[in-house]
Scaffold this motif. Structure first.
Motif, PDB file in Angstrom:
ATOM      1  N   THR A  30     -13.517   2.454  -3.667  1.00 49.45           N
ATOM      2  CA  THR A  30     -12.427   2.066  -2.781  1.00 49.45           C
ATOM      3  C   THR A  30     -11.683   3.311  -2.312  1.00 49.45           C
ATOM      4  O   THR A  30     -11.848   4.409  -2.874  1.00 49.45           O
ATOM      5  N   GLU A  60      -1.622  -3.558   5.382  1.00 52.68           N
ATOM      6  CA  GLU A  60      -1.919  -4.052   4.046  1.00 52.68           C
ATOM      7  C   GLU A  60      -2.989  -3.214   3.352  1.00 52.68           C
ATOM      8  O   GLU A  60      -2.853  -2.858   2.175  1.00 52.68           O
ATOM      9  N   GLN A  61      -4.060  -2.869   4.061  1.00 50.10           N
ATOM     10  CA  GLN A  61      -5.134  -2.095   3.450  1.00 50.10           C
ATOM     11  C   GLN A  61      -4.635  -0.732   2.997  1.00 50.10           C
ATOM     12  O   GLN A  61      -4.969  -0.276   1.901  1.00 50.10           O
ATOM     13  N   SER A  78      -1.239   2.318  -3.357  1.00 47.83           N
ATOM     14  CA  SER A  78      -0.799   1.772  -4.642  1.00 47.83           C
ATOM     15  C   SER A  78      -1.887   1.920  -5.698  1.00 47.83           C
ATOM     16  O   SER A  78      -1.615   2.274  -6.848  1.00 47.83           O
ATOM     17  N   GLU A  79      -3.138   1.650  -5.324  1.00 48.98           N
ATOM     18  CA  GLU A  79      -4.239   1.781  -6.281  1.00 48.98           C
ATOM     19  C   GLU A  79      -4.384   3.219  -6.746  1.00 48.98           C
ATOM     20  O   GLU A  79      -4.570   3.480  -7.950  1.00 48.98           O
ATOM     21  N   TYR A 106       5.492  -4.592  -4.457  1.00 48.54           N
ATOM     22  CA  TYR A 106       4.126  -4.647  -4.959  1.00 48.54           C
ATOM     23  C   TYR A 106       3.088  -4.471  -3.838  1.00 48.54           C
ATOM     24  O   TYR A 106       3.398  -4.683  -2.656  1.00 48.54           O
ATOM     25  N   PRO A 107       1.861  -4.072  -4.213  1.00 49.22           N
ATOM     26  CA  PRO A 107       0.841  -3.760  -3.207  1.00 49.22           C
ATOM     27  C   PRO A 107       0.523  -4.909  -2.247  1.00 49.22           C
ATOM     28  O   PRO A 107       0.124  -4.667  -1.100  1.00 49.22           O
ATOM     29  N   ASP A 108       0.675  -6.163  -2.704  1.00 50.58           N
ATOM     30  CA  ASP A 108       0.346  -7.293  -1.836  1.00 50.58           C
ATOM     31  C   ASP A 108       1.470  -7.654  -0.877  1.00 50.58           C
ATOM     32  O   ASP A 108       1.392  -8.645  -0.152  1.00 50.58           O
ATOM     33  N   ARG A 146       2.613  -1.843 -13.128  1.00 51.48           N
ATOM     34  CA  ARG A 146       3.493  -2.458 -12.130  1.00 51.48           C
ATOM     35  C   ARG A 146       4.679  -3.147 -12.782  1.00 51.48           C
ATOM     36  O   ARG A 146       4.620  -3.628 -13.906  1.00 51.48           O
ATOM     37  N   ARG A 174      -1.508   0.086   2.272  1.00 53.42           N
ATOM     38  CA  ARG A 174      -0.567  -0.092   1.167  1.00 53.42           C
ATOM     39  C   ARG A 174      -1.312  -0.290  -0.155  1.00 53.42           C
ATOM     40  O   ARG A 174      -0.952   0.282  -1.184  1.00 53.42           O
ATOM     41  N   ARG A 175      -2.358  -1.086  -0.135  1.00 48.35           N
ATOM     42  CA  ARG A 175      -3.136  -1.318  -1.342  1.00 48.35           C
ATOM     43  C   ARG A 175      -3.838  -0.038  -1.796  1.00 48.35           C
ATOM     44  O   ARG A 175      -3.923   0.242  -2.995  1.00 48.35           O
TER      45      ARG A 175
END
Length: 241
Positions: free
Chosen positions: A6, A46-47, A53-54, A186-188, A68, A49-50
């Motif tokens: 990823t 969104e992609q 965060s990851e 949060y990531p979502d 988290r 941000r995730r």
């Protein structure tokens, strides 16, 4: 093999190939990116941000079940009424010389706060929820006094990669329906609102968990005391002033 990774994993792998100075710069970029991506609710963000965060979570230097959110919330046994009163008295004195810093006023430590910052009682509390974290010895009083002051979503610097945050005072004027609060992002794209009471303590991994404080209203006042922690055995020059 690389194609199966990823974007967050690729960023974390890149981090491993860099010099310490370059790693610090990448961490800064990731932190700034997290802060910018949190308020952007567009589906196209969104992609990203995730991914950010990851990467931050992979790079988390602490061995916890979930980096988290909060690792602890409550009032620890060592925070007696007498000690809380000492903090409140000290913040009044420190507040006289606090300086503007971003969207609040900053007061650096004090006799009581500096002592507790390196106390075995605080170290034991942190160790009970986040193993192998070491006190930096940095304590800071944060004052929100002027209408509109708060902190936008952000990731903390390494000196507060683990943050022990204590609410000392929250004056809420009549008519304010939704007072200023601490938020976890949060990531979502979801958020957690945390309305803390005086004497309440939270511990979270501020170097990987995006967080913010919503702006205070006219007449509202918030005073917080924070203690910084770093990973055990980390190079002190990376964490101390």
């Amino acid at each position: 093999m690389t194609d199966t990774l990823t974007m967050g994993q690729r960023l974390a792998d890149l981090h491993a190939t860099l010099t310490p100075a370059e790693q610090a710069n990448l961490k800064l970029i990731l932190g700034l990116s997290a802060g910018q991506l949190v308020p952007d609710k567009a589906p196209t963000s969104e992609q990203s941000r995730r991914a950010v965060s990851e990467a931050l979570e992979i790079l988390c230097p602490y061995d916890v079940a979930d980096p988290r959110g909060l690792q602890y919330r409550g009032r620890p046994d060592f925070l007696t009424d007498e000690l809380l009163a000492s903090f409140i008295a000290e913040k009044d004195e420190v507040g006289k010389t606090a300086v503007p810093f971003d969207e609040h006023y900053l007061g650096c430590g004090g006799t009581v706060a500096d002592r507790v910052a390196v106390s075995p009682e605080l170290a034991a509390l942190v160790a009970s929820v986040v193993p192998k974290a070491e006190a930096t010895g940095i304590a800071s009083y944060l004052f929100y006094r002027d209408a509109g002051q708060g902190i936008i979503p952000h990731i903390d610097t390494d000196i507060f990669s683990l943050n022990v945050l204590m609410m000392l005072e929250h004056e809420i004027p009549d008519g304010v329906e939704e007072p200023s609060a601490l938020y976890m992002h949060y990531p979502d794209g979801t958020e957690e609102r945390l309305q803390l009471s005086p004497g309440e303590v939270v511990i979270f991994l501020a170097g990987t968990q995006a967080h913010s404080r919503t702006p205070i209203a006219e007449g509202e006042r918030v005073t917080i005391l924070t203690f910084g922690f770093m990973p055990e055995g980390a190079p002190l020059e990376n964490y101390r002033r």
